[in-house]
Design an enzyme around this catalytic site. Structure first.
Site: not given
Ligand code: OXD
Ligand code: MN
Length: 589
Positions: A278, A70, A370, A207, A198, A227, A249, A251
């Site tokens: 997520d 991102r 991913r 998102k 991406y 989130h 992220s 965590c």
């Molecule tokens: C992020 C995802 O970047 O969930 O938070 O892909």
């Molecule tokens: Mn995320």
């Protein structure tokens, strides 16, 4: 064409006139059409078919080398007034941004096909459902949206003649970094994404819509887009308690969402069920509680570090009908990534498509590579996953990576204090990730990159939700990452986090006492079960994990004060200022 909806048709005409595709293909959601598209993408190399025996229905995809994450620096919230986007978002005047982007989109789809993807975030027709249409020139996007959302022509039936849909336009264009833009126009329910391929930038349901645009809609309509993972925890009597959790992220969000309780818990009958990993959309229910659903339909997870020990459920999710992006491609057309096992493959291609020698010290998979897997693949998917009303939430967890400051778990005194805890979430950088160790970065509610408006207004919305809901969830802060002076983790984490979750659930049910401390309620050490890990975690270690260092917390309070001054811009909700004062007073300041 599967609709006569005038708003849809005229918008598509307008976008096609600008991007000038050779043809337009309407996606109906059928497996036949998806298979045709995959076959086409195999020919161009956009997708590679993986080993049908080992990974049935799976495909491989590489994004461009300069396009693997991102791009927060190039992500904009273009609302009318700059002050409404706030200090945590990039902003440009919408008219100026439209003009700039029109230039970039002009003819961007020449020689290509524009795919029209109708999709729903959450179950079609449910109280949570919101519809979107994404126009894209990428087959990778079509096949990914088929996994990540409820996609297909039935969305047009649900939408009918309504103009109420999110208009998403995506073009890979030239994948030019200098002209890459991910732009939300909240007042027009519009998302324009260009020059990226991406996932996080181009799967517009995720998102861009389900967090940035949805956070604006939620504020307007009285609900919340967060989130957050959603987890169901079943006790030995069969009662299921649902909790949500927001973590920055790295965590452990996906790991907690798919947690397997330790053996001693399983023996007693505890089970955990995944609702989401997520994003949570959260609404007040008729019973005065908050109810949450996962608006997505799949998992877009980070591959490196995922293995049969750290997250067996995630590994099992990836065994069929999945897309792998930027991982190692093995000669037998299966995949590998760092941390999958200790046997890096010979003769494989790295994420860039180059022959890869594991001995040369380079990474085979990109650290942000991913897997994209359908939720139905998840062995512990909740029976309530498809419940149109969502699940009732008893607890909300916030957390970050804190080597020292935050204890293993503490509970807020009330909702507003919980909002304060979420608003001030911070994560420390690690030595491995950056030069400086222990640099605190504030990531409010783990939403910093995803709040579609002013962060202080977003906090106010949290406070207001607290006023409108009679039976609020309890709020907790957890920290799995506390270390000793040598930097070793004090807590085993992963499945053993269940021990903390059990205390949280008992608190929600009023079944266990707590100790009041300057920062909130904490467990008595004897109330966190160490059964089965007595050799790993001593009682002293647990006491250490549950300790609050007043001097460290005084620094924390000063840092929070500075953060509030920096981002509050005169709009800081008074409830947060009050909670900062209470914290300072409790610390003897
Ligand atoms: C992020 C995802 O970047 O969930 O938070 O892909
Ligand atoms: Mn995320």
């Amino acid at each position: 064409m599967y609709t006569t909806n005038k708003a849809v048709l005229s918008w598509i005409d307008e976008m096609a006139a600008m991007t000038k595709p050779d043809k337009i293909v309407w996606i109906d959601g059928s497996e036949e059409q998806l298979e045709e598209l995959r076959q086409e993408a195999y020919k161009t190399g956009e997708l590679i078919k993986l080993n049908e025996k080992e990974l049935p229905g799976c495909v491989y995809h590489r994004s461009a080398i300069n396009d693997v994450a991102r791009v927060e620096g190039r992500t904009f919230i273009c609302c009318e007034k700059k002050e409404d986007a706030g200090p945590t978002n990039n902003w440009m005047d919408p008219a100026e941004m439209y003009l700039k982007l029109r230039g970039i989109y002009d003819g961007a789809m020449k020689g290509r096909t524009m795919y029209v993807i109708p999709y729903s975030m959450s179950i079609i027709g449910s109280p949570f459902a919101k519809y979107g249409i994404e126009l894209t020139d990428s087959i990778y996007v079509v096949v990914s949206m088929a996994i990540m959302t409820r996609m297909g022509k039935q969305v047009f039936d649900a939408l009918g003649d309504s103009p109420d849909f999110i208009k998403g336009l995506h073009s890979k264009a030239q994948l030019d970094e200098e002209n890459r833009y991910i732009v939300q126009f909240p007042q027009d329910n519009t998302i324009w994404s260009v020059n990226s391929g991406y996932g996080g930038n181009v799967l517009l349901g995720k998102k861009c819509f389900a967090l940035r645009i949805a956070s604006v809609l939620g504020r307007r309509e009285g609900w919340m887009a967060e989130h957050m993972l959603i987890l169901g925890v079943q006790d030995p009597e069969g009662n299921v308690t649902y909790i949500t959790g927001a973590f920055p992220s790295a965590c452990g969000k996906t790991n907690l969402a798919m947690i397997i309780p330790p053996q001693v818990y399983r023996d007693k009958g505890w089970k955990c069920w995944t609702v989401g990993d997520d994003i949570a959309w959260i609404r007040p229910g008729p019973d005065g509680r908050l109810w949450a659903c996962n608006p997505e339909n799949g998992f877009f997870g980070v591959a490196p570090g995922t293995n049969m020990k750290s997250n067996p459920n995630a590994m099992l999710c990836t065994k069929k009908n999945s897309i792998f992006t930027n991982v190692v491609l093995k000669p037998d057309l299966t995949v590998w990534w760092e941390g999958m096992d200790k046997n890096p493959p010979e003769g494989a291609l790295n994420w860039k498509g180059e022959p890869w020698d594991p001995a040369d010290g380079s990474k085979g998979a990109h650290p942000n590579s991913r897997f994209t897997s359908p939720a139905v693949n998840c062995p512990c998917l909740s029976s309530e996953y498809n419940n149109p009303n969502g699940v009732p939430i008893s607890a909300m967890l916030f957390g970050g990576r804190r080597a020292k400051t935050a204890p293993l778990v503490y509970q807020s005194r009330d909702w507003n204090h919980g909002v304060f805890m979420g608003a001030t979430v911070a994560s420390e950088t690690t030595a491995a990730a950056t030069g400086a160790v222990g640099v605190v970065r504030r990531d409010p509610m783990s939403m910093r990159p995803f709040i579609g408006y002013h962060v202080a207004d977003y906090w106010q919305h949290w406070i207001d939700m607290g006023k409108s809901v009679a039976n609020l969830p309890k709020i907790f802060h957890v920290n799995w990452f506390r270390t000793d002076d040598e930097g070793h983790f004090l807590w085993p984490g992963f499945g053993d986090n269940m021990r903390v979750v059990e205390w949280i659930i008992k608190r929600c049910r009023g079944e266990v006492d707590a100790v009041e401390t300057p920062i909130g309620f904490m467990p008595k050490p004897e109330d966190i079960s160490l059964e089965g890990i007595e050799d790993e975690v001593s009682e002293d270690t647990l006491k250490n994990l549950l300790s609050v260092d007043v001097e460290v917390w005084k620094k924390e309070a000063a840092d929070i004060e500075a953060f509030f001054e920096q981002v509050g811009e005169g709009k800081l909700p008074k409830e947060l200022a009050e909670n900062l004062e209470i914290l300072k007073k409790n610390l003897g300041e």
